[in-house]
Design a protein around this motif. Structure first.
Motif, PDB file in Angstrom:
ATOM      1  N   LEU A  35       0.621  -0.999  -0.148  1.00 48.80           N
ATOM      2  CA  LEU A  35      -0.190   0.421   0.057  1.00 48.80           C
ATOM      3  C   LEU A  35       1.128   1.141   0.421  1.00 48.80           C
ATOM      4  N   GLN A  36       0.774   1.913  -0.648  1.00 45.43           N
ATOM      5  CA  GLN A  36       2.052   2.813  -1.492  1.00 45.43           C
ATOM      6  C   GLN A  36       0.836   4.524  -0.725  1.00 45.43           C
ATOM      7  N   SER A  37      -0.165   4.456  -0.713  1.00 40.56           N
ATOM      8  CA  SER A  37      -0.776   5.851   0.859  1.00 40.56           C
ATOM      9  C   SER A  37      -1.898   5.198   1.269  1.00 40.56           C
ATOM     10  N   GLN A  38      -1.902   6.549   2.066  1.00 39.63           N
ATOM     11  CA  GLN A  38      -3.046   5.745   2.986  1.00 39.63           C
ATOM     12  C   GLN A  38      -4.193   5.366   2.367  1.00 39.63           C
ATOM     13  N   PHE A  39      -5.029   6.127   1.841  1.00 38.85           N
ATOM     14  CA  PHE A  39      -5.838   5.472   0.931  1.00 38.85           C
ATOM     15  C   PHE A  39      -6.369   4.679   0.048  1.00 38.85           C
ATOM     16  N   THR A  40      -6.066   3.215  -0.318  1.00 42.48           N
ATOM     17  CA  THR A  40      -5.733   2.214  -1.984  1.00 42.48           C
ATOM     18  C   THR A  40      -6.697   1.999  -2.950  1.00 42.48           C
ATOM     19  N   GLN A  41      -7.068   2.683  -3.539  1.00 45.29           N
ATOM     20  CA  GLN A  41      -8.706   1.584  -4.676  1.00 45.29           C
ATOM     21  C   GLN A  41      -8.482   1.019  -5.492  1.00 45.29           C
ATOM     22  N   CYS A  42      -9.173   0.156  -4.842  1.00 43.03           N
ATOM     23  CA  CYS A  42      -9.090  -1.690  -5.313  1.00 43.03           C
ATOM     24  C   CYS A  42     -10.234  -2.063  -6.068  1.00 43.03           C
ATOM     25  N   ARG A  43      -9.534  -3.404  -6.531  1.00 43.14           N
ATOM     26  CA  ARG A  43     -11.300  -3.944  -7.486  1.00 43.14           C
ATOM     27  C   ARG A  43     -10.902  -5.815  -7.230  1.00 43.14           C
ATOM     28  N   VAL A  44     -12.040  -5.757  -6.482  1.00 45.76           N
ATOM     29  CA  VAL A  44     -12.065  -6.891  -5.923  1.00 45.76           C
ATOM     30  C   VAL A  44     -11.504  -7.826  -7.582  1.00 45.76           C
ATOM     31  N   VAL A  45     -11.091  -9.136  -6.848  1.00 46.43           N
ATOM     32  CA  VAL A  45     -10.106 -10.240  -8.219  1.00 46.43           C
ATOM     33  C   VAL A  45     -11.253 -11.626  -7.725  1.00 46.43           C
ATOM     34  N   SER A  46     -11.412 -11.588  -6.540  1.00 42.94           N
ATOM     35  CA  SER A  46     -12.082 -13.410  -6.470  1.00 42.94           C
ATOM     36  C   SER A  46     -12.366 -12.962  -4.597  1.00 42.94           C
ATOM     37  N   TYR A  47     -12.916 -14.278  -4.056  1.00 37.18           N
ATOM     38  CA  TYR A  47     -12.875 -14.572  -3.018  1.00 37.18           C
ATOM     39  C   TYR A  47     -12.783 -15.847  -2.601  1.00 37.18           C
ATOM     40  N   ASP A  48     -12.657 -16.174  -1.906  1.00 37.20           N
ATOM     41  CA  ASP A  48     -12.453 -17.746  -1.581  1.00 37.20           C
ATOM     42  C   ASP A  48     -12.835 -17.843   0.085  1.00 37.20           C
ATOM     43  N   LYS A  49     -14.017 -18.420  -0.358  1.00 35.17           N
ATOM     44  CA  LYS A  49     -15.058 -18.474   1.125  1.00 35.17           C
ATOM     45  C   LYS A  49     -13.964 -19.473   2.481  1.00 35.17           C
ATOM     46  N   ALA A  50     -13.433 -20.925   1.717  1.00 36.84           N
ATOM     47  CA  ALA A  50     -12.634 -21.402   2.813  1.00 36.84           C
ATOM     48  C   ALA A  50     -11.694 -21.013   3.368  1.00 36.84           C
ATOM     49  N   SER A  51     -11.306 -20.367   2.951  1.00 33.85           N
ATOM     50  CA  SER A  51      -9.770 -19.876   3.676  1.00 33.85           C
ATOM     51  C   SER A  51      -9.476 -17.987   4.105  1.00 33.85           C
ATOM     52  N   ALA A  52     -11.411 -17.440   3.576  1.00 33.67           N
ATOM     53  CA  ALA A  52     -12.126 -16.096   4.184  1.00 33.67           C
ATOM     54  C   ALA A  52     -10.709 -15.332   3.595  1.00 33.67           C
ATOM     55  N   THR A  53     -10.409 -15.522   1.780  1.00 32.08           N
ATOM     56  CA  THR A  53      -8.908 -14.471   1.607  1.00 32.08           C
ATOM     57  C   THR A  53      -9.659 -13.766   0.742  1.00 32.08           C
ATOM     58  N   LEU A  54      -9.314 -12.727   0.671  1.00 34.79           N
ATOM     59  CA  LEU A  54     -10.256 -11.866  -0.299  1.00 34.79           C
ATOM     60  C   LEU A  54      -8.720 -11.221  -1.391  1.00 34.79           C
ATOM     61  N   VAL A  55      -9.249 -11.117  -2.827  1.00 30.71           N
ATOM     62  CA  VAL A  55      -7.838 -10.807  -3.719  1.00 30.71           C
ATOM     63  C   VAL A  55      -8.148 -10.084  -4.383  1.00 30.71           C
ATOM     64  N   LEU A  56      -7.443  -8.865  -4.015  1.00 27.17           N
ATOM     65  CA  LEU A  56      -7.935  -7.469  -5.213  1.00 27.17           C
ATOM     66  C   LEU A  56      -6.206  -7.536  -5.973  1.00 27.17           C
ATOM     67  N   LYS A  57      -6.883  -5.971  -7.033  1.00 26.50           N
ATOM     68  CA  LYS A  57      -5.952  -5.161  -7.807  1.00 26.50           C
ATOM     69  C   LYS A  57      -5.977  -4.102  -7.834  1.00 26.50           C
ATOM     70  N   TYR A  58      -5.230  -3.480  -8.276  1.00 27.79           N
ATOM     71  CA  TYR A  58      -4.840  -2.215  -7.939  1.00 27.79           C
ATOM     72  C   TYR A  58      -6.426  -1.928  -9.228  1.00 27.79           C
ATOM     73  N   GLU A  59      -6.769  -0.571  -8.434  1.00 31.23           N
ATOM     74  CA  GLU A  59      -7.537   0.433  -9.778  1.00 31.23           C
ATOM     75  C   GLU A  59      -7.030   1.699  -9.837  1.00 31.23           C
ATOM     76  N   LEU A  60      -6.538   2.182 -10.891  1.00 32.44           N
ATOM     77  CA  LEU A  60      -5.844   3.508 -10.668  1.00 32.44           C
ATOM     78  C   LEU A  60      -6.869   4.752 -10.506  1.00 32.44           C
ATOM     79  N   GLY A  61      -6.081   6.058 -10.044  1.00 43.45           N
ATOM     80  CA  GLY A  61      -7.694   6.328  -9.796  1.00 43.45           C
ATOM     81  C   GLY A  61      -6.539   7.785  -9.472  1.00 43.45           C
TER      82      GLY A  61
END
Length: 404
Positions: A35-61
Protein backbone atom coordinates in the motif's frame (compact mmCIF):
# COMPACT_ATOMS: atom_id res chain seq x y z
CA UNK A 1 -19.04 -15.64 -9.81
CA UNK A 2 -19.25 -14.33 -6.26
CA UNK A 3 -21.43 -11.17 -5.85
CA UNK A 4 -18.46 -9.18 -4.59
CA UNK A 5 -16.23 -9.82 -7.61
CA UNK A 6 -15.63 -6.68 -9.63
CA UNK A 7 -16.53 -4.32 -6.81
CA UNK A 8 -14.38 -1.35 -5.91
CA UNK A 9 -12.86 -1.57 -2.42
CA UNK A 10 -10.89 1.23 -0.79
CA UNK A 11 -8.24 0.03 1.68
CA UNK A 12 -6.96 2.20 4.51
CA UNK A 13 -3.78 1.50 6.43
CA UNK A 14 -3.29 2.63 10.01
CA UNK A 15 -0.50 1.43 12.29
CA UNK A 16 -0.49 -2.40 12.13
CA UNK A 17 -3.94 -2.74 10.59
CA UNK A 18 -5.46 -2.66 7.11
CA UNK A 19 -9.09 -1.52 7.06
CA UNK A 20 -11.40 -2.58 4.24
CA UNK A 21 -14.93 -1.53 5.34
CA UNK A 22 -15.74 0.93 8.13
CA UNK A 23 -14.12 -0.53 11.27
CA UNK A 24 -13.52 -3.99 9.77
CA UNK A 25 -9.81 -4.74 9.46
CA UNK A 26 -7.11 -7.39 9.28
CA UNK A 27 -3.67 -7.16 10.83
CA UNK A 28 -0.79 -6.25 8.53
CA UNK A 29 0.71 -9.73 8.89
CA UNK A 30 -2.40 -11.12 7.15
CA UNK A 31 -1.96 -8.68 4.23
CA UNK A 32 0.09 -9.53 1.14
CA UNK A 33 1.00 -6.64 -1.12
CA UNK A 34 2.09 -3.02 -0.96
CA UNK A 35 0.00 0.00 0.00
CA UNK A 36 1.79 3.10 -1.23
CA UNK A 37 -0.61 5.60 0.34
CA UNK A 38 -2.96 5.77 3.30
CA UNK A 39 -6.00 5.09 1.09
CA UNK A 40 -5.76 2.76 -1.91
CA UNK A 41 -8.45 2.04 -4.47
CA UNK A 42 -8.72 -1.60 -5.53
CA UNK A 43 -11.06 -3.91 -7.40
CA UNK A 44 -12.09 -7.36 -6.19
CA UNK A 45 -10.65 -10.21 -8.25
CA UNK A 46 -11.98 -13.11 -6.21
CA UNK A 47 -13.02 -14.29 -2.78
CA UNK A 48 -12.21 -17.73 -1.39
CA UNK A 49 -14.78 -18.72 1.20
CA UNK A 50 -12.81 -21.67 2.56
CA UNK A 51 -9.79 -19.56 3.53
CA UNK A 52 -11.73 -16.26 3.82
CA UNK A 53 -9.17 -14.68 1.50
CA UNK A 54 -9.98 -11.57 -0.51
CA UNK A 55 -7.90 -11.10 -3.67
CA UNK A 56 -7.71 -7.53 -5.00
CA UNK A 57 -5.94 -5.67 -7.77
CA UNK A 58 -4.93 -2.03 -7.94
CA UNK A 59 -7.47 0.28 -9.53
CA UNK A 60 -5.82 3.38 -10.94
CA UNK A 61 -7.44 6.67 -9.99
CA UNK A 62 -7.03 9.92 -8.12
CA UNK A 63 -5.63 10.41 -4.63
CA UNK A 64 -8.26 9.34 -2.12
CA UNK A 65 -9.32 10.76 1.23
CA UNK A 66 -11.02 9.55 4.41
CA UNK A 67 -14.36 10.67 2.98
CA UNK A 68 -13.83 8.41 -0.03
CA UNK A 69 -13.08 5.49 2.28
CA UNK A 70 -16.26 6.08 4.30
CA UNK A 71 -18.38 6.45 1.18
CA UNK A 72 -16.99 3.21 -0.25
CA UNK A 73 -17.57 1.46 3.07
CA UNK A 74 -21.21 2.45 2.96
CA UNK A 75 -21.54 1.07 -0.56
CA UNK A 76 -19.96 -2.27 0.42
CA UNK A 77 -21.58 -2.76 3.81
CA UNK A 78 -24.22 -5.10 2.36
CA UNK A 79 -21.52 -7.54 1.21
CA UNK A 80 -18.95 -7.29 3.99
CA UNK A 81 -21.68 -7.60 6.58
CA UNK A 82 -22.06 -11.20 5.39
CA UNK A 83 -18.43 -12.14 4.61
CA UNK A 84 -15.60 -13.06 6.91
CA UNK A 85 -12.23 -11.74 5.70
CA UNK A 86 -9.14 -13.23 7.34
CA UNK A 87 -6.52 -12.26 4.77
CA UNK A 88 -6.13 -9.95 1.77
CA UNK A 89 -3.88 -10.36 -1.26
CA UNK A 90 -3.27 -7.23 -3.32
CA UNK A 91 -2.02 -7.82 -6.85
CA UNK A 92 -0.30 -5.17 -8.94
CA UNK A 93 -1.69 -4.53 -12.41
CA UNK A 94 1.86 -3.98 -13.63
CA UNK A 95 4.04 -6.69 -15.16
CA UNK A 96 7.05 -7.19 -12.93
CA UNK A 97 10.43 -8.43 -14.19
CA UNK A 98 12.79 -9.72 -11.56
CA UNK A 99 16.49 -9.41 -12.46
CA UNK A 100 18.91 -12.21 -11.79
CA UNK A 101 19.90 -12.07 -8.17
CA UNK A 102 22.70 -14.25 -6.91
CA UNK A 103 21.97 -13.54 -3.27
CA UNK A 104 20.64 -16.17 -0.92
CA UNK A 105 17.35 -17.92 -1.55
CA UNK A 106 14.62 -18.54 0.98
CA UNK A 107 15.21 -21.60 3.08
CA UNK A 108 12.71 -24.45 2.54
CA UNK A 109 9.80 -24.25 4.95
CA UNK A 110 10.51 -20.62 5.88
CA UNK A 111 7.22 -18.80 5.30
CA UNK A 112 7.78 -15.66 7.38
CA UNK A 113 7.97 -12.39 5.49
CA UNK A 114 10.69 -11.10 7.81
CA UNK A 115 13.18 -13.76 6.74
CA UNK A 116 12.71 -13.40 3.00
CA UNK A 117 15.77 -11.95 1.23
CA UNK A 118 15.61 -8.38 0.00
CA UNK A 119 15.05 -8.17 -3.76
CA UNK A 120 15.46 -5.44 -6.34
CA UNK A 121 12.39 -5.32 -8.57
CA UNK A 122 12.36 -3.59 -11.95
CA UNK A 123 8.99 -2.35 -13.23
CA UNK A 124 8.46 -3.00 -16.92
CA UNK A 125 5.34 -1.50 -18.58
CA UNK A 126 3.57 -3.63 -21.16
CA UNK A 127 2.49 -0.45 -22.94
CA UNK A 128 2.96 3.23 -22.49
CA UNK A 129 1.29 4.63 -19.36
CA UNK A 130 -1.47 6.25 -21.41
CA UNK A 131 -2.26 2.97 -23.09
CA UNK A 132 -2.19 1.21 -19.74
CA UNK A 133 -4.74 3.62 -18.36
CA UNK A 134 -7.07 2.91 -21.24
CA UNK A 135 -7.24 -0.79 -20.34
CA UNK A 136 -9.31 0.08 -17.27
CA UNK A 137 -12.86 1.35 -17.77
CA UNK A 138 -12.94 5.12 -17.75
CA UNK A 139 -14.18 6.29 -14.38
CA UNK A 140 -16.67 9.14 -14.38
CA UNK A 141 -18.22 11.16 -11.61
CA UNK A 142 -21.53 12.92 -11.19
CA UNK A 143 -23.05 14.92 -8.36
CA UNK A 144 -26.43 16.41 -7.83
CA UNK A 145 -29.39 16.99 -5.54
CA UNK A 146 -32.64 15.08 -5.10
CA UNK A 147 -35.89 16.33 -3.59
CA UNK A 148 -37.70 13.29 -2.24
CA UNK A 149 -41.05 12.78 -0.55
CA UNK A 150 -40.58 11.37 2.94
CA UNK A 151 -43.20 8.74 2.14
CA UNK A 152 -40.99 7.51 -0.72
CA UNK A 153 -38.02 6.85 1.57
CA UNK A 154 -37.27 3.42 2.99
CA UNK A 155 -36.34 3.21 6.65
CA UNK A 156 -33.97 0.41 7.61
CA UNK A 157 -31.86 -0.46 10.64
CA UNK A 158 -29.16 2.21 10.75
CA UNK A 159 -29.91 3.81 7.39
CA UNK A 160 -32.55 5.56 5.26
CA UNK A 161 -32.49 4.86 1.54
CA UNK A 162 -34.07 5.90 -1.74
CA UNK A 163 -33.89 4.34 -5.20
CA UNK A 164 -34.35 6.31 -8.40
CA UNK A 165 -33.52 6.33 -12.11
CA UNK A 166 -31.03 9.08 -12.95
CA UNK A 167 -31.61 10.18 -16.53
CA UNK A 168 -28.35 12.15 -16.48
CA UNK A 169 -26.31 8.93 -16.37
CA UNK A 170 -28.95 6.47 -17.54
CA UNK A 171 -28.70 4.34 -14.40
CA UNK A 172 -30.75 3.30 -11.41
CA UNK A 173 -29.05 4.18 -8.16
CA UNK A 174 -29.76 3.69 -4.48
CA UNK A 175 -28.68 6.42 -2.09
CA UNK A 176 -28.27 5.43 1.55
CA UNK A 177 -28.10 7.98 4.35
CA UNK A 178 -26.45 6.47 7.41
CA UNK A 179 -28.58 7.25 10.46
CA UNK A 180 -27.97 5.23 13.66
CA UNK A 181 -31.44 6.13 14.97
CA UNK A 182 -33.33 4.66 12.03
CA UNK A 183 -35.20 1.37 12.46
CA UNK A 184 -36.99 -0.80 9.92
CA UNK A 185 -40.28 -0.62 11.85
CA UNK A 186 -40.39 3.18 11.39
CA UNK A 187 -41.13 2.64 7.72
CA UNK A 188 -44.81 2.14 8.60
CA UNK A 189 -45.08 5.58 10.24
CA UNK A 190 -43.29 7.66 7.59
CA UNK A 191 -46.17 10.16 7.24
CA UNK A 192 -45.74 11.12 10.89
CA UNK A 193 -42.07 12.02 10.32
CA UNK A 194 -43.25 14.54 7.73
CA UNK A 195 -45.54 16.08 10.36
CA UNK A 196 -42.80 16.39 12.96
CA UNK A 197 -40.16 17.63 10.53
CA UNK A 198 -42.64 20.18 9.22
CA UNK A 199 -41.98 19.27 5.59
CA UNK A 200 -43.15 16.66 3.09
CA UNK A 201 -39.91 16.68 1.06
CA UNK A 202 -36.27 16.24 2.04
CA UNK A 203 -33.15 17.25 0.14
CA UNK A 204 -30.47 14.63 -0.55
CA UNK A 205 -27.09 15.60 -1.99
CA UNK A 206 -25.18 12.83 -3.74
CA UNK A 207 -21.91 12.04 -5.51
CA UNK A 208 -21.56 9.06 -7.84
CA UNK A 209 -18.55 7.31 -9.34
CA UNK A 210 -19.33 5.08 -12.28
CA UNK A 211 -18.07 3.59 -15.52
CA UNK A 212 -19.83 2.63 -18.72
CA UNK A 213 -20.44 -0.80 -17.19
CA UNK A 214 -21.40 -0.11 -13.58
CA UNK A 215 -22.01 2.30 -10.74
CA UNK A 216 -18.93 2.01 -8.53
CA UNK A 217 -20.03 3.92 -5.47
CA UNK A 218 -22.60 6.40 -4.25
CA UNK A 219 -22.07 8.86 -1.43
CA UNK A 220 -25.12 10.69 -0.10
CA UNK A 221 -25.94 13.06 2.74
CA UNK A 222 -29.00 14.98 3.89
CA UNK A 223 -29.17 17.73 6.50
CA UNK A 224 -32.94 17.15 6.66
CA UNK A 225 -32.61 13.46 7.55
CA UNK A 226 -29.80 14.21 10.01
CA UNK A 227 -32.50 15.87 12.14
CA UNK A 228 -33.97 12.43 12.86
CA UNK A 229 -32.72 11.44 16.32
CA UNK A 230 -34.10 9.84 19.48
CA UNK A 231 -35.84 13.03 20.57
CA UNK A 232 -37.67 13.50 17.28
CA UNK A 233 -38.54 9.79 17.02
CA UNK A 234 -40.16 9.90 20.45
CA UNK A 235 -42.31 12.82 19.29
CA UNK A 236 -43.18 10.93 16.10
CA UNK A 237 -44.30 7.85 18.04
CA UNK A 238 -46.35 10.00 20.45
CA UNK A 239 -47.99 11.80 17.55
CA UNK A 240 -48.75 8.52 15.77
CA UNK A 241 -50.35 7.07 18.91
CA UNK A 242 -52.44 10.20 19.51
CA UNK A 243 -53.58 10.27 15.91
CA UNK A 244 -54.52 6.61 16.02
CA UNK A 245 -56.44 7.05 19.28
CA UNK A 246 -58.48 9.87 17.75
CA UNK A 247 -59.45 7.68 14.79
CA UNK A 248 -60.35 4.49 16.64
CA UNK A 249 -63.88 3.45 15.77
CA UNK A 250 -63.86 -0.22 16.69
CA UNK A 251 -67.18 -1.98 16.80
CA UNK A 252 -65.69 -5.03 18.44
CA UNK A 253 -63.02 -5.75 21.02
CA UNK A 254 -59.45 -5.81 19.72
CA UNK A 255 -56.10 -6.59 21.33
CA UNK A 256 -54.29 -3.31 22.02
CA UNK A 257 -50.96 -4.55 20.62
CA UNK A 258 -52.71 -5.49 17.37
CA UNK A 259 -54.30 -2.04 17.08
CA UNK A 260 -50.91 -0.29 17.39
CA UNK A 261 -48.61 -2.92 15.85
CA UNK A 262 -47.96 -0.85 12.70
CA UNK A 263 -46.84 2.26 14.56
CA UNK A 264 -45.01 0.95 17.60
CA UNK A 265 -41.25 0.41 17.73
CA UNK A 266 -40.48 -3.08 18.98
CA UNK A 267 -38.81 -1.71 22.10
CA UNK A 268 -42.08 -0.14 23.32
CA UNK A 269 -43.76 -2.53 25.76
CA UNK A 270 -47.37 -2.47 26.97
CA UNK A 271 -46.58 -0.47 30.09
CA UNK A 272 -44.73 2.18 28.08
CA UNK A 273 -47.58 2.32 25.59
CA UNK A 274 -50.15 2.91 28.32
CA UNK A 275 -47.95 5.62 29.84
CA UNK A 276 -48.02 7.41 26.49
CA UNK A 277 -51.74 6.84 25.92
CA UNK A 278 -52.84 7.66 29.45
CA UNK A 279 -50.77 10.75 30.16
CA UNK A 280 -52.25 13.42 32.42
CA UNK A 281 -52.74 15.85 29.53
CA UNK A 282 -54.85 13.36 27.53
CA UNK A 283 -57.35 11.85 29.95
CA UNK A 284 -58.86 12.47 33.38
CA UNK A 285 -58.48 8.75 34.00
CA UNK A 286 -54.69 8.73 33.53
CA UNK A 287 -53.92 7.47 37.06
CA UNK A 288 -56.71 4.89 36.91
CA UNK A 289 -55.60 3.54 33.52
CA UNK A 290 -51.94 3.36 34.52
CA UNK A 291 -52.83 1.60 37.78
CA UNK A 292 -54.89 -0.97 35.86
CA UNK A 293 -52.16 -1.41 33.24
CA UNK A 294 -49.59 -2.13 35.94
CA UNK A 295 -51.85 -4.85 37.33
CA UNK A 296 -52.92 -6.26 33.95
CA UNK A 297 -52.45 -10.04 33.77
CA UNK A 298 -51.39 -10.70 30.16
CA UNK A 299 -51.24 -14.44 30.80
CA UNK A 300 -54.95 -14.43 31.58
CA UNK A 301 -56.00 -12.42 28.54
CA UNK A 302 -54.27 -9.69 26.53
CA UNK A 303 -55.31 -6.11 27.15
CA UNK A 304 -58.16 -5.19 24.82
CA UNK A 305 -59.84 -2.00 23.69
CA UNK A 306 -62.88 -0.85 21.77
CA UNK A 307 -64.36 2.38 20.42
CA UNK A 308 -67.52 4.46 20.82
CA UNK A 309 -66.35 5.43 23.41
CA UNK A 310 -62.68 4.55 23.32
CA UNK A 311 -62.17 2.27 26.30
CA UNK A 312 -60.02 -0.55 27.64
CA UNK A 313 -60.78 -3.98 29.04
CA UNK A 314 -58.32 -5.14 31.70
CA UNK A 315 -57.93 -8.58 33.29
CA UNK A 316 -56.64 -8.97 36.85
CA UNK A 317 -56.18 -12.02 39.04
CA UNK A 318 -55.88 -12.69 42.76
CA UNK A 319 -55.72 -15.90 44.70
CA UNK A 320 -59.50 -15.83 45.10
CA UNK A 321 -60.88 -14.80 41.70
CA UNK A 322 -60.30 -13.21 38.28
CA UNK A 323 -61.60 -9.74 37.43
CA UNK A 324 -62.53 -7.87 34.26
CA UNK A 325 -62.39 -4.09 34.43
CA UNK A 326 -63.87 -1.74 31.82
CA UNK A 327 -62.47 1.81 31.93
CA UNK A 328 -63.12 4.59 29.42
CA UNK A 329 -60.44 6.83 27.95
CA UNK A 330 -61.89 10.21 27.05
CA UNK A 331 -65.41 10.20 28.51
CA UNK A 332 -66.53 10.82 32.10
CA UNK A 333 -68.07 7.46 32.84
CA UNK A 334 -67.95 5.01 35.74
CA UNK A 335 -65.62 2.03 36.02
CA UNK A 336 -67.34 -1.37 35.52
CA UNK A 337 -65.92 -4.44 37.30
CA UNK A 338 -66.90 -8.12 36.98
CA UNK A 339 -65.69 -10.94 39.19
CA UNK A 340 -65.19 -14.44 37.74
CA UNK A 341 -64.74 -17.30 40.19
CA UNK A 342 -61.77 -19.63 39.92
CA UNK A 343 -64.07 -22.56 39.18
CA UNK A 344 -65.87 -20.75 36.34
CA UNK A 345 -65.05 -21.07 32.64
CA UNK A 346 -63.08 -17.86 32.19
CA UNK A 347 -63.19 -17.77 28.39
CA UNK A 348 -66.96 -18.22 28.33
CA UNK A 349 -67.51 -15.58 31.04
CA UNK A 350 -65.16 -13.20 29.21
CA UNK A 351 -67.10 -13.54 25.96
CA UNK A 352 -70.41 -12.81 27.73
CA UNK A 353 -68.91 -9.66 29.30
CA UNK A 354 -67.53 -8.48 25.95
CA UNK A 355 -70.96 -8.94 24.35
CA UNK A 356 -72.57 -7.03 27.20
CA UNK A 357 -70.13 -4.13 26.76
CA UNK A 358 -70.88 -3.95 23.04
CA UNK A 359 -74.58 -3.72 23.92
CA UNK A 360 -73.99 -1.13 26.64
CA UNK A 361 -72.31 1.17 24.15
CA UNK A 362 -75.71 1.44 22.47
CA UNK A 363 -77.24 3.43 25.38
CA UNK A 364 -78.05 0.36 27.48
CA UNK A 365 -75.79 1.14 30.44
CA UNK A 366 -78.63 2.24 32.71
CA UNK A 367 -80.67 -0.87 31.94
CA UNK A 368 -77.67 -3.14 32.52
CA UNK A 369 -76.87 -1.55 35.84
CA UNK A 370 -80.49 -1.93 36.95
CA UNK A 371 -80.61 -5.58 35.89
CA UNK A 372 -77.39 -6.33 37.79
CA UNK A 373 -78.06 -4.23 40.87
CA UNK A 374 -78.16 -7.33 43.11
CA UNK A 375 -75.38 -9.22 41.34
CA UNK A 376 -72.62 -9.80 43.95
CA UNK A 377 -70.06 -10.35 41.19
CA UNK A 378 -70.60 -6.98 39.53
CA UNK A 379 -70.01 -3.41 40.68
CA UNK A 380 -69.41 0.08 39.37
CA UNK A 381 -67.23 2.85 40.78
CA UNK A 382 -68.16 6.44 40.03
CA UNK A 383 -65.36 8.97 39.47
CA UNK A 384 -65.13 11.99 41.75
CA UNK A 385 -63.63 14.59 39.42
CA UNK A 386 -63.89 17.39 41.99
CA UNK A 387 -61.37 15.70 44.29
CA UNK A 388 -57.56 15.94 43.92
CA UNK A 389 -56.22 13.68 41.18
CA UNK A 390 -59.77 13.37 39.81
CA UNK A 391 -60.65 11.28 42.89
CA UNK A 392 -58.10 8.53 42.21
CA UNK A 393 -57.40 7.75 45.90
CA UNK A 394 -61.09 7.32 46.71
CA UNK A 395 -61.56 5.30 43.50
CA UNK A 396 -58.66 3.01 44.37
CA UNK A 397 -59.98 2.42 47.89
CA UNK A 398 -63.36 1.34 46.50
CA UNK A 399 -61.64 -0.79 43.87
CA UNK A 400 -59.55 -2.66 46.44
CA UNK A 401 -62.62 -3.33 48.62
CA UNK A 402 -64.27 -5.21 45.76
CA UNK A 403 -61.18 -6.83 44.23
CA UNK A 404 -59.22 -7.68 47.36
Amino acid sequence: MHPIEGRIVVLAKHEDKVYYCNTRFIFAKEFSGTLQSQFTQCRVVSYDKASATLVLKYELGRVLSREDYLANSGANRDIFGLLAVKSIVLRSPLKLREPNVSSSKREPGDTSFANWPTRTVVVEFQNKPSALDSTSPKQLSHSGMLKVKITDLEFDDGAISYSTDLKSIGRNIEVRIINPFSRKEYDSIKPYFAKQLGQKMVVINYRIKYTAEEVIEVHAESADLDRINDSLIEKVVDYAIDDSMSKIALDKMAVVEDVFKDILPDKLDLKSLMEKIASESKTKHHQHLQFLAENQDQSLVKLKMTGKPVSFLFALATGKARYIVWETYNTEEATYIWRIGLAEDFSKAMQIIEDDIIEMRNSRKRAYRKDNRDNPDFTIIEHQYGLPGNGFDKWRAAFEVFVL
